[in-house]
Motif scaffolding. Sequence first.
Motif, PDB file in Angstrom:
ATOM      1  N   ALA A 148      71.980  27.927  97.709  1.00 16.19           N
ATOM      2  CA  ALA A 148      71.159  27.457  98.825  1.00 16.19           C
ATOM      3  C   ALA A 148      70.769  26.002  98.628  1.00 16.19           C
ATOM      4  N   ALA A 149      70.618  25.613  97.375  1.00 19.54           N
ATOM      5  CA  ALA A 149      70.222  24.236  97.079  1.00 19.54           C
ATOM      6  C   ALA A 149      71.309  23.240  97.442  1.00 19.54           C
ATOM      7  N   LEU A 150      72.529  23.733  97.695  1.00 10.29           N
ATOM      8  CA  LEU A 150      73.629  22.833  98.027  1.00 10.29           C
ATOM      9  C   LEU A 150      73.603  22.421  99.496  1.00 10.29           C
ATOM     10  N   ASP A 151      72.782  23.067 100.301  1.00  3.86           N
ATOM     11  CA  ASP A 151      72.737  22.787 101.738  1.00  3.86           C
ATOM     12  C   ASP A 151      71.549  21.886 102.058  1.00  3.86           C
ATOM     13  N   PRO A 152      71.803  20.608 102.390  1.00  8.26           N
ATOM     14  CA  PRO A 152      70.694  19.680 102.684  1.00  8.26           C
ATOM     15  C   PRO A 152      69.859  20.108 103.882  1.00  8.26           C
ATOM     16  N   GLN A 153      70.418  20.958 104.774  1.00  7.30           N
ATOM     17  CA  GLN A 153      69.667  21.378 105.954  1.00  7.30           C
ATOM     18  C   GLN A 153      68.458  22.225 105.583  1.00  7.30           C
ATOM     19  N   ASN A 154      68.415  22.719 104.328  1.00  4.19           N
ATOM     20  CA  ASN A 154      67.274  23.516 103.895  1.00  4.19           C
ATOM     21  C   ASN A 154      66.077  22.651 103.502  1.00  4.19           C
ATOM     22  N   THR A 155      66.257  21.350 103.452  1.00  7.30           N
ATOM     23  CA  THR A 155      65.181  20.435 103.074  1.00  7.30           C
ATOM     24  C   THR A 155      64.717  19.655 104.299  1.00  7.30           C
ATOM     25  N   LYS A 156      63.424  19.776 104.634  1.00  8.52           N
ATOM     26  CA  LYS A 156      62.871  19.141 105.825  1.00  8.52           C
ATOM     27  C   LYS A 156      61.751  18.181 105.438  1.00  8.52           C
ATOM     28  N   GLY A 157      61.613  17.104 106.206  1.00  6.72           N
ATOM     29  CA  GLY A 157      60.518  16.161 106.020  1.00  6.72           C
ATOM     30  C   GLY A 157      59.365  16.492 106.949  1.00  6.72           C
ATOM     31  N   LEU A 158      58.157  16.575 106.409  1.00 11.10           N
ATOM     32  CA  LEU A 158      56.991  16.989 107.180  1.00 11.10           C
ATOM     33  C   LEU A 158      55.819  16.059 106.888  1.00 11.10           C
ATOM     34  N   TYR A 159      55.128  15.623 107.951  1.00  8.86           N
ATOM     35  CA  TYR A 159      53.876  14.890 107.800  1.00  8.86           C
ATOM     36  C   TYR A 159      52.716  15.874 107.866  1.00  8.86           C
ATOM     37  N   ALA A 318      62.649  25.780 102.080  1.00  8.73           N
ATOM     38  CA  ALA A 318      62.270  27.191 102.124  1.00  8.73           C
ATOM     39  C   ALA A 318      63.485  28.054 101.836  1.00  8.73           C
ATOM     40  N   TYR A 319      63.264  29.171 101.162  1.00 12.52           N
ATOM     41  CA  TYR A 319      64.365  30.040 100.743  1.00 12.52           C
ATOM     42  C   TYR A 319      63.876  31.475 100.691  1.00 12.52           C
ATOM     43  N   ARG A 320      64.715  32.413 101.165  1.00 14.52           N
ATOM     44  CA  ARG A 320      64.383  33.831 101.111  1.00 14.52           C
ATOM     45  C   ARG A 320      65.292  34.541 100.118  1.00 14.52           C
ATOM     46  N   PHE A 321      64.683  35.382  99.275  1.00 16.22           N
ATOM     47  CA  PHE A 321      65.440  36.150  98.290  1.00 16.22           C
ATOM     48  C   PHE A 321      64.816  37.531  98.191  1.00 16.22           C
ATOM     49  N   ASN A 322      65.653  38.565  98.416  1.00 16.12           N
ATOM     50  CA  ASN A 322      65.167  39.945  98.407  1.00 16.12           C
ATOM     51  C   ASN A 322      63.962  40.123  99.331  1.00 16.12           C
ATOM     52  N   SER A 323      64.094  39.568 100.535  1.00 17.86           N
ATOM     53  CA  SER A 323      63.085  39.692 101.595  1.00 17.86           C
ATOM     54  C   SER A 323      61.775  38.972 101.274  1.00 17.86           C
ATOM     55  N   LYS A 324      61.754  38.172 100.227  1.00 17.20           N
ATOM     56  CA  LYS A 324      60.559  37.414  99.888  1.00 17.20           C
ATOM     57  C   LYS A 324      60.837  35.931 100.078  1.00 17.20           C
ATOM     58  N   LYS A 325      59.834  35.211 100.625  1.00 15.16           N
ATOM     59  CA  LYS A 325      60.002  33.792 100.925  1.00 15.16           C
ATOM     60  C   LYS A 325      59.423  32.938  99.802  1.00 15.16           C
ATOM     61  N   TYR A 326      60.152  31.862  99.477  1.00 12.60           N
ATOM     62  CA  TYR A 326      59.708  30.910  98.472  1.00 12.60           C
ATOM     63  C   TYR A 326      59.737  29.510  99.086  1.00 12.60           C
TER      64      TYR A 326
END
Length: 368
Positions: A148-159, A318-326
Amino acid sequence: MEEEEKKAISEQKRSCVNCGAELKYKPGTTNINCEYCGHQETITQDEDGFKELELKPYLSAMGSQSHSEEIMMLHCKNCGANQHVEENYKSLHCVYCTMPLIIEDAYKEDWILPGAVLPFQFDQKKSHQIFSKWVKGLWFAPNKLKKAALDPQNTKGLYLPYWTFDAQLYADYTGERGTYYYVSVPYTTTVNGKTVTRTRQERRTRWSPTSGNITGFVDDTLIKASHQRNNAIPKKLSHWNLDALEPFNTSYLAGFVTEKYTILLQDGHLSSTKEAERIARSWARQDIGGDTQRVHSIDMRLSQETFKHILLPVYISAYRFNSKKYNFFINGQTGKISGSRPYSFWKIFFLVVFILSIILILLWLSNK
């Protein structure tokens, strides 16, 4: 007409003079640029600087409506985050929990205009590199996490929204000043089978009553202005150099998501007052002097109170693993990273099996 002007302050978008694409803020600079043809424009700085707003008028029902405007918001029904959505934003998913956001649910809402913004100091590509390096260094991380860390779309910029409060502080206090002194105390011990009497130095404190007053300026008390439920920003990431704040300009928001405050101004003010009381007690102890201090009472008064609504940068993955969000967070100014992480049961299990196997082999060899 007035409503249209208010909307224009925050919703206006700048198009590229060469190709017509939308200009976005380039982190670490004072420019907005076109991602397609490379055209750049300098962000116009407000010559008046930060807008420090007088607090008391805003705490009244009438005053709270001044210096405010309407923005378009989407509310995440899953985690409760309120996010300002730009028309061109490609991924309509909550930056906190990744749940889909429905554009048809967008609504308009008033907010107090930010007085300042701390611009992102590096771009999404750099933040993704920081995140990927951190993930690869995690022991016992699931393979899916590293993929999942290989996909830049998983990283968002937020103010993120924060309140800052300034005030002139004056307080009267009563307390005690403690001065250390030492006395010789006899004790017995056994030396070579004989009981002998010796002495040791023990510290005592002599207390004397004291009172006085303190005064000073409390500058930029920083109060978080949004609730994040299970997605709270780790405290060790919440260290910002506020000297780098820039007067608010919507150009800095281009290409990023902006969260609206959910902690109201009056609630933020209550938190800042508690922080001012803590500061007053600290100043009182310094004023009392001596080796140690007791503060029995403190009567604090604040005057000339002002505040700012400011926006601070963070990248979220953000990442989901075994139905849990991290959630994983990167400070958009310092690059510091922190977050929760899942563990791979099987990696830990096989490591334990491997260690037990080595122990059994060593025991078998020692008994041969």
